[in-house]
Design a protein around this motif. Structure first.
Motif, PDB file in Angstrom:
ATOM      1  N   LEU A   1       0.831  -1.207   0.000  1.00 12.76           N
ATOM      2  CA  LEU A   1       0.000   0.000   0.000  1.00 12.76           C
ATOM      3  C   LEU A   1       0.865   1.256   0.000  1.00 12.76           C
ATOM      4  O   LEU A   1       0.563   2.237  -0.701  1.00 12.76           O
ATOM      5  CB  LEU A   1      -0.925   0.008   1.216  1.00 12.76           C
ATOM      6  CG  LEU A   1      -2.124  -0.932   1.204  1.00 12.76           C
ATOM      7  CD1 LEU A   1      -2.902  -0.808   2.497  1.00 12.76           C
ATOM      8  CD2 LEU A   1      -3.023  -0.661   0.012  1.00 12.76           C
ATOM      9  N   ILE A   2       1.928   1.238   0.791  1.00 13.81           N
ATOM     10  CA  ILE A   2       2.802   2.407   0.860  1.00 13.81           C
ATOM     11  C   ILE A   2       3.455   2.674  -0.481  1.00 13.81           C
ATOM     12  O   ILE A   2       3.489   3.816  -0.960  1.00 13.81           O
ATOM     13  CB  ILE A   2       3.859   2.204   1.971  1.00 13.81           C
ATOM     14  CG1 ILE A   2       3.174   2.236   3.346  1.00 13.81           C
ATOM     15  CG2 ILE A   2       4.939   3.271   1.889  1.00 13.81           C
ATOM     16  CD1 ILE A   2       4.104   1.910   4.499  1.00 13.81           C
ATOM     17  N   HIS A   3       3.972   1.633  -1.127  1.00 11.69           N
ATOM     18  CA  HIS A   3       4.581   1.817  -2.447  1.00 11.69           C
ATOM     19  C   HIS A   3       3.514   2.103  -3.509  1.00 11.69           C
ATOM     20  O   HIS A   3       3.794   2.801  -4.495  1.00 11.69           O
ATOM     21  CB  HIS A   3       5.398   0.585  -2.825  1.00 11.69           C
ATOM     22  CG  HIS A   3       6.728   0.520  -2.152  1.00 11.69           C
ATOM     23  ND1 HIS A   3       7.876   1.053  -2.707  1.00 11.69           N
ATOM     24  CD2 HIS A   3       7.104   0.007  -0.959  1.00 11.69           C
ATOM     25  CE1 HIS A   3       8.898   0.862  -1.888  1.00 11.69           C
ATOM     26  NE2 HIS A   3       8.465   0.227  -0.822  1.00 11.69           N
ATOM     27  N   GLY A   4       2.307   1.579  -3.315  1.00  8.28           N
ATOM     28  CA  GLY A   4       1.231   1.884  -4.251  1.00  8.28           C
ATOM     29  C   GLY A   4       0.810   3.333  -4.212  1.00  8.28           C
ATOM     30  O   GLY A   4       0.251   3.856  -5.190  1.00  8.28           O
ATOM     31  N   ALA A   5       1.081   4.031  -3.096  1.00  7.88           N
ATOM     32  CA  ALA A   5       0.796   5.461  -3.027  1.00  7.88           C
ATOM     33  C   ALA A   5       1.581   6.218  -4.083  1.00  7.88           C
ATOM     34  O   ALA A   5       1.113   7.248  -4.600  1.00  7.88           O
ATOM     35  CB  ALA A   5       1.128   5.992  -1.632  1.00  7.88           C
ATOM     36  N   ARG A   6       2.781   5.736  -4.421  1.00  9.91           N
ATOM     37  CA  ARG A   6       3.562   6.384  -5.477  1.00  9.91           C
ATOM     38  C   ARG A   6       2.857   6.292  -6.820  1.00  9.91           C
ATOM     39  O   ARG A   6       2.805   7.263  -7.579  1.00  9.91           O
ATOM     40  CB  ARG A   6       4.944   5.736  -5.562  1.00  9.91           C
ATOM     41  CG  ARG A   6       5.886   6.105  -4.439  1.00  9.91           C
ATOM     42  CD  ARG A   6       7.278   5.587  -4.693  1.00  9.91           C
ATOM     43  NE  ARG A   6       8.246   6.268  -3.854  1.00  9.91           N
ATOM     44  CZ  ARG A   6       9.551   6.108  -3.941  1.00  9.91           C
ATOM     45  NH1 ARG A   6      10.057   5.268  -4.832  1.00  9.91           N
ATOM     46  NH2 ARG A   6      10.362   6.766  -3.135  1.00  9.91           N
ATOM     47  N   LEU A   7       2.324   5.118  -7.130  1.00 10.13           N
ATOM     48  CA  LEU A   7       1.605   4.953  -8.400  1.00 10.13           C
ATOM     49  C   LEU A   7       0.362   5.830  -8.430  1.00 10.13           C
ATOM     50  O   LEU A   7       0.071   6.477  -9.445  1.00 10.13           O
ATOM     51  CB  LEU A   7       1.221   3.483  -8.591  1.00 10.13           C
ATOM     52  CG  LEU A   7       2.371   2.494  -8.788  1.00 10.13           C
ATOM     53  CD1 LEU A   7       1.831   1.073  -8.856  1.00 10.13           C
ATOM     54  CD2 LEU A   7       3.152   2.829 -10.050  1.00 10.13           C
ATOM     55  N   THR A   8      -0.370   5.861  -7.320  1.00 10.21           N
ATOM     56  CA  THR A   8      -1.574   6.692  -7.265  1.00 10.21           C
ATOM     57  C   THR A   8      -1.234   8.161  -7.453  1.00 10.21           C
ATOM     58  O   THR A   8      -1.891   8.876  -8.225  1.00 10.21           O
ATOM     59  CB  THR A   8      -2.287   6.481  -5.923  1.00 10.21           C
ATOM     60  OG1 THR A   8      -2.667   5.111  -5.796  1.00 10.21           O
ATOM     61  CG2 THR A   8      -3.520   7.361  -5.826  1.00 10.21           C
ATOM     62  N   LEU A   9      -0.199   8.631  -6.765  1.00 10.04           N
ATOM     63  CA  LEU A   9       0.194  10.034  -6.881  1.00 10.04           C
ATOM     64  C   LEU A   9       0.713  10.343  -8.278  1.00 10.04           C
ATOM     65  O   LEU A   9       0.448  11.434  -8.813  1.00 10.04           O
ATOM     66  CB  LEU A   9       1.250  10.356  -5.836  1.00 10.04           C
ATOM     67  CG  LEU A   9       1.607  11.835  -5.659  1.00 10.04           C
ATOM     68  CD1 LEU A   9       0.389  12.611  -5.198  1.00 10.04           C
ATOM     69  CD2 LEU A   9       2.744  11.999  -4.656  1.00 10.04           C
ATOM     70  N   MET A  10       1.415   9.408  -8.897  1.00  9.93           N
ATOM     71  CA  MET A  10       1.913   9.628 -10.250  1.00  9.93           C
ATOM     72  C   MET A  10       0.755   9.765 -11.237  1.00  9.93           C
ATOM     73  O   MET A  10       0.755  10.655 -12.099  1.00  9.93           O
ATOM     74  CB  MET A  10       2.816   8.471 -10.675  1.00  9.93           C
ATOM     75  CG  MET A  10       3.403   8.621 -12.077  1.00  9.93           C
ATOM     76  SD  MET A  10       4.183   7.110 -12.690  1.00  9.93           S
ATOM     77  CE  MET A  10       2.725   6.088 -12.998  1.00  9.93           C
ATOM     78  N   ILE A  11      -0.243   8.900 -11.110  1.00 11.69           N
ATOM     79  CA  ILE A  11      -1.402   8.971 -11.999  1.00 11.69           C
ATOM     80  C   ILE A  11      -2.129  10.295 -11.816  1.00 11.69           C
ATOM     81  O   ILE A  11      -2.480  10.975 -12.798  1.00 11.69           O
ATOM     82  CB  ILE A  11      -2.345   7.780 -11.732  1.00 11.69           C
ATOM     83  CG1 ILE A  11      -1.671   6.463 -12.143  1.00 11.69           C
ATOM     84  CG2 ILE A  11      -3.660   7.952 -12.495  1.00 11.69           C
ATOM     85  CD1 ILE A  11      -2.448   5.234 -11.727  1.00 11.69           C
ATOM     86  N   VAL A  12      -2.357  10.692 -10.561  1.00  6.70           N
ATOM     87  CA  VAL A  12      -3.042  11.949 -10.275  1.00  6.70           C
ATOM     88  C   VAL A  12      -2.264  13.132 -10.844  1.00  6.70           C
ATOM     89  O   VAL A  12      -2.839  14.036 -11.474  1.00  6.70           O
ATOM     90  CB  VAL A  12      -3.241  12.098  -8.756  1.00  6.70           C
ATOM     91  CG1 VAL A  12      -3.648  13.513  -8.406  1.00  6.70           C
ATOM     92  CG2 VAL A  12      -4.284  11.117  -8.256  1.00  6.70           C
TER      93      VAL A  12
END
Length: 306
Positions: A101-112
């Motif tokens: 989840l913590i590393h997935g925050a990077r993907l979410t922020l990149m998409i946003v």
């Protein structure tokens, strides 16, 4: 020393709050300060800001915050419930869900960030050009916009991803392509209200070109309402990206994208509920944060919308 600091702070607040600014910079900083004071009084907006800032901090410090490597498998501890070793449990490969989840925050922020840097810009340019020039230009651009608006965003994104192929990059492109029409509509409506204003006529009489009037006078006036819409739309962008990931058309394994994590846990949702519930909770919290932040910004930047 403390008295001097307090006096210095009071001096700055007085300088920012004055009704008679001595320069453009002082006037702009004063407006920003008054907007921040109004925003700070909204507790829900501040909660949204803290959630978004928390997402940024977690994404920036992911390698330091994650207790395990997001791809590290431990089949002996697969599907473990939340406990002392794995606070949010493990998935079917024994990977730590919290770390993913913590590393997935990077993907979410990149998409946003990528969608926020592309779709609003395209929509702003199309809307201001259509609203200012009018005539056949307005008719053509708005009919194209209507075509995109006629389809649900997720369905249209699915079509683009199916044509481009699965992957996080193609998912971002598809979301950006389907997200610009509302911004074009807002920018066109703003442009129609100000294109006949006196200062626009004065700029035209001084020989300013249409491009200069649009970029130098109209676009800056449309930015505030677009910022509000962008912030409110980020929750929808996150949900669309998660939907593409859930269907296997977004980020591909083993990337820790939250929608793909939910898809991986759907087969065990009744027995090992934490596998799908934890990334779902992360999506809910971040989406709620952007919505609360957007509501607060709307009250500050677009008070006429109330």
């Amino acid at each position: 020393m403390n008295g001097r600091a307090m006096n210095g702070g009071s001096t700055w607040r007085a300088w920012l709050s004055t009704d008679t600014p001595q320069s453009r910079m002082q006037a702009r900083l004063g407006r920003a300060w008054s907007g921040w004071l109004a925003f700070r009084r909204n507790r829900l907006a501040m909660a949204g800001l803290l959630i978004v800032l928390g997402l940024v901090v977690v994404a920036a410090l992911a390698p330091l915050l994650a207790p395990y490597h997001p791809y590290e498998q431990d089949l002996a501890n697969r599907l473990q419930p939340p406990g002392a070793l794995h606070w949010l449990g493990t998935d079917s490969f024994g990977r730590d869900i919290l770390s993913r989840l913590i590393h997935g925050a990077r993907l979410t922020l990149m998409i946003v960030a990528l969608v926020a840097a592309t779709a609003p810009v395209v929509g702003l340019l199309i809307g201001t050009v259509a609203g200012y020039l009018g005539g056949w230009v307005d008719a053509v651009l708005m009919r194209i916009t209507d075509i995109f608006l006629a389809f649900p965003k997720l369905i249209l994104a699915l079509a683009f991803v199916a044509a481009l192929g699965p992957g996080i990059e193609n998912a971002v492109i598809a979301i950006a392509i389907t997200s610009w029409p509302p911004y074009a509509r807002i920018a066109r409506a703003e442009t129609l209200t100000i294109r006949r204003a006196d200062f626009i006529s004065a700029a035209r009489l001084q020989g300013a070109s249409s491009a200069r009037i649009i970029l130098g006078h109209i676009v800056p006036l449309c930015v505030a309402s677009l910022i509000v819409r962008v912030t409110l739309d980020m929750a929808g962008v996150i949900l669309t990206a998660a939907g593409l990931g859930f269907l296997g058309l977004g980020a591909q394994p083993p990337l820790p994208e939250w929608g793909a994590m939910i898809a991986a846990g759907r087969q065990n949702v009744l027995e090992q509920w934490w596998v799908a519930a934890m990334p779902g909770l992360a999506i809910f919290v971040v989406s709620l944060g952007f919505n609360l932040l957007g509501d607060g910004l709307r009250d500050v930047l677009d008070p006429k919308g109330d």
